[in-house]
Design a protein around this motif. Structure first.
Motif, PDB file in Angstrom:
ATOM      1  N   THR A 100     -23.643  10.267  16.986  1.00 33.00           N
ATOM      2  CA  THR A 100     -24.403  10.047  18.208  1.00 33.00           C
ATOM      3  C   THR A 100     -25.741  10.771  18.085  1.00 33.00           C
ATOM      4  OG1 THR A 100     -23.540  12.019  19.309  1.00 33.00           O
ATOM      5  CG2 THR A 100     -22.246   9.974  19.517  1.00 33.00           C
ATOM      6  N   ARG A 101     -26.645  10.515  19.019  1.00 32.17           N
ATOM      7  CA  ARG A 101     -27.934  11.207  18.982  1.00 32.17           C
ATOM      8  C   ARG A 101     -27.750  12.713  19.117  1.00 32.17           C
ATOM      9  NH1 ARG A 101     -32.095   7.602  19.299  1.00 32.17           N
ATOM     10  NH2 ARG A 101     -31.561   5.513  20.047  1.00 32.17           N
ATOM     11  N   ARG A 153     -28.945  -4.484  19.716  1.00 30.90           N
ATOM     12  CA  ARG A 153     -29.039  -3.102  19.248  1.00 30.90           C
ATOM     13  C   ARG A 153     -30.013  -2.298  20.103  1.00 30.90           C
ATOM     14  NH1 ARG A 153     -28.952  -4.130  12.614  1.00 30.90           N
ATOM     15  NH2 ARG A 153     -26.771  -4.814  12.554  1.00 30.90           N
ATOM     16  N   LEU A 154     -31.070  -2.958  20.565  1.00 25.44           N
ATOM     17  CA  LEU A 154     -32.029  -2.288  21.441  1.00 25.44           C
ATOM     18  C   LEU A 154     -31.361  -1.893  22.753  1.00 25.44           C
ATOM     19  CD1 LEU A 154     -35.032  -1.501  21.619  1.00 25.44           C
ATOM     20  CD2 LEU A 154     -35.448  -3.719  22.709  1.00 25.44           C
ATOM     21  N   ILE A 155     -30.576  -2.807  23.328  1.00 27.91           N
ATOM     22  CA  ILE A 155     -29.877  -2.529  24.583  1.00 27.91           C
ATOM     23  C   ILE A 155     -28.872  -1.400  24.395  1.00 27.91           C
ATOM     24  CG2 ILE A 155     -28.219  -3.481  26.242  1.00 27.91           C
ATOM     25  CD1 ILE A 155     -29.637  -6.170  25.961  1.00 27.91           C
ATOM     26  N   ARG A 156     -28.204  -1.381  23.239  1.00 28.11           N
ATOM     27  CA  ARG A 156     -27.184  -0.361  22.980  1.00 28.11           C
ATOM     28  C   ARG A 156     -27.798   0.996  22.616  1.00 28.11           C
ATOM     29  NH1 ARG A 156     -23.327  -4.443  19.500  1.00 28.11           N
ATOM     30  NH2 ARG A 156     -21.895  -5.023  21.188  1.00 28.11           N
ATOM     31  N   GLY A 157     -29.110   1.047  22.466  1.00 27.32           N
ATOM     32  CA  GLY A 157     -29.765   2.318  22.143  1.00 27.32           C
ATOM     33  C   GLY A 157     -29.696   2.686  20.689  1.00 27.32           C
ATOM     34  N   SER A 158     -29.669   1.692  19.793  1.00 29.62           N
ATOM     35  CA  SER A 158     -29.597   1.966  18.360  1.00 29.62           C
ATOM     36  C   SER A 158     -30.867   2.654  17.872  1.00 29.62           C
ATOM     37  CB  SER A 158     -29.397   0.659  17.582  1.00 29.62           C
ATOM     38  OG  SER A 158     -28.170   0.052  17.928  1.00 29.62           O
ATOM     39  N   ARG A 159     -30.737   3.351  16.751  1.00 31.25           N
ATOM     40  CA  ARG A 159     -31.890   4.003  16.148  1.00 31.25           C
ATOM     41  C   ARG A 159     -32.881   2.964  15.637  1.00 31.25           C
ATOM     42  NH1 ARG A 159     -31.229   9.209  15.619  1.00 31.25           N
ATOM     43  NH2 ARG A 159     -29.143  10.102  15.704  1.00 31.25           N
TER      44      ARG A 159
END
Length: 422
Positions: A260-261, A130-136
């Protein structure tokens, strides 16, 4: 391992409210450990277990694994449930199929819990993915030990245990676990070992990040529980940082809506403005905002059954929809009485997306009230909301809000009598 597992399970009260438990068993070391442990302690935990297995039909060994798990279960008089993956294989498609199958078995055979064999190493991998995928930040808490699922709960009792602590029980090795085609395999076999070589405590550090994220968001939920998130006056009165996490908290009500962000920032910007707004988000989700409140909803097309708005500005008897309304003039045997403020127009209208009513000191969505009370769809479509000064005082012939009950105690009040037409 066995005694530690029993202690963790009992102290966590994982199965206190469950009698029938379905175990997801693939045949690998993790799930065979789980099966062994729950079989051994089922009497102490006071549970009845069943086994669910999915044959993905992607390897020659799949049939052998299915036969072994089936025979293992049948020798011990444990119910065995199996399904087969069909179609184009992908990690996501297989996962969706598995959990749909598990949910269906739970429903058909009255299991109240699904138990999976995810352990601490899986948790660290999930957080890193999740960190690699840019999760919140909220999603970096990883998997929860217990969470709602289907008609009951999903329980992961092995999450506190690293894979190194698992017992060497009979199991199958899946060669596809070493294929670099799959993202999780690359995490497990390539990325994490490289980083652990730099910092031997890297896996533990990931787990601490997940735990701190979970505690942080629980603390936020505790601190904001008194705030009516969708009340724009309350929302806009908060600091920028609090508004950011208030909106994140509200979005948790819509797990299918993955913004998305950029989309999240756009919604936040809309809510900080004062104008009325209707904004398409994605799929069939919309943001609806007026001067007082906002809501995210799936808009239903208007039907001919929905009534136009009607304003009562003076005393007398009026007909609207299926009802007779009388302001300050008693009707014979009224079906409902609503108390309101004097000298203020009363708006009769159909329900809108995001409507909330104050019941037992809680602002409850009217949609949720209808669901809880099992109101038929026909009555929902024709429901008449009674509003005054932007506040909902009741729904005709259904419920009165706390506002009406408060107004009843006023010395000077307006009284609206309601009766179904003959």
């Amino acid at each position: 391992m066995e005694e530690k597992f029993l202690k963790v399970t009992q102290e966590g009260h994982f199965f206190d409210k469950h009698k029938s438990v379905l175990i997801a068993v693939s045949g690998g070391k993790d799930s065979m450990n789980l099966l062994h442990l729950l079989y051994k302690y089922q009497d102490i935990l006071d549970i009845r277990i069943g086994v669910a297995h999915v044959n993905h039909q992607q390897r020659r060994e799949s049939a052998e694994e299915e036969v072994y798990i089936k025979e293992w279960s049948e020798r011990r008089s444990i119910p065995f449930h199996v399904s087969y993956f069909e179609g184009t294989f992908s990690e996501e498609a297989a996962r969706t199929m598995r959990y749909d199958f598990f949910a269906e078995v739970m429903k058909q055979h009255d299991y109240t819990a699904l138990v999976t064999a995810h352990h601490a190493d899986d948790q660290a991998e999930t957080i890193f993915m999740r960190l690699i995928r840019g999760s919140r930040l909220a999603h970096l808490s990883g998997m929860r030990v217990v969470q709602p699922f289907a008609s009951g709960e999903l329980i992961r009792p092995l999450l506190p245990f690293p894979k190194s602590e698992l017992m060497n029980v009979p199991h199958f090795e899946d060669e596809s676990n070493y294929s670099s085609l799959y993202f999780r395999n690359r995490i497990r076999n390539d990325y994490l070992p490289l980083l652990v070589n730099e910092n031997p405590q890297f896996t533990s550090a990931l787990l601490h990040v997940g735990k701190e994220s979970e505690l942080l968001h629980q603390a936020l939920r505790d601190l904001i529980c008194h705030i009516d998130v969708t009340n724009l006056q309350d929302f806009q009165a908060q600091t920028v940082a609090v508004r950011y996490f208030l909106l994140q908290h509200y979005l948790e009500e819509f797990p299918e809506l993955q913004l998305t962000r950029d989309q999240f920032d756009q919604v936040l910007n809309i809510l900080e403005k004062r104008a009325n707004y209707q904004h398409h988000l994605k799929g069939d989700y919309y943001l609806i905002k007026d001067y007082q409140r906002f809501a995210i909803t799936k808009i239903q097309p208007k039907t001919d059954r929905q009534e136009e708005e009607y304003v009562i500005e003076s005393e007398g008897v009026f007909q609207h929809g299926s009802f007779i309304f009388s302001l300050n003039e008693p009707l014979e045997q009224p079906d409902q009485i609503i108390y309101l403020q004097v000298h203020q127009p009363i708006l009769l209208r159909g329900r809108k997306a995001g409507d909330r009513i104050l019941l037992h000191s809680i602002h409850k969505k009217i949609r949720r009230y209808f669901i809880d009370q099992k109101i038929p769809q026909k009555l929902r479509d024709t429901a008449i909301v009674i509003e005054q000064e932007g506040k909902i005082y009741g729904i005709a012939n259904m419920v009165a809000s706390d506002l009406s009950k408060s107004a009843k105690n006023d010395i000077i009040k307006a009284t609206l009598y309601i009766k179904m037409k003959e």
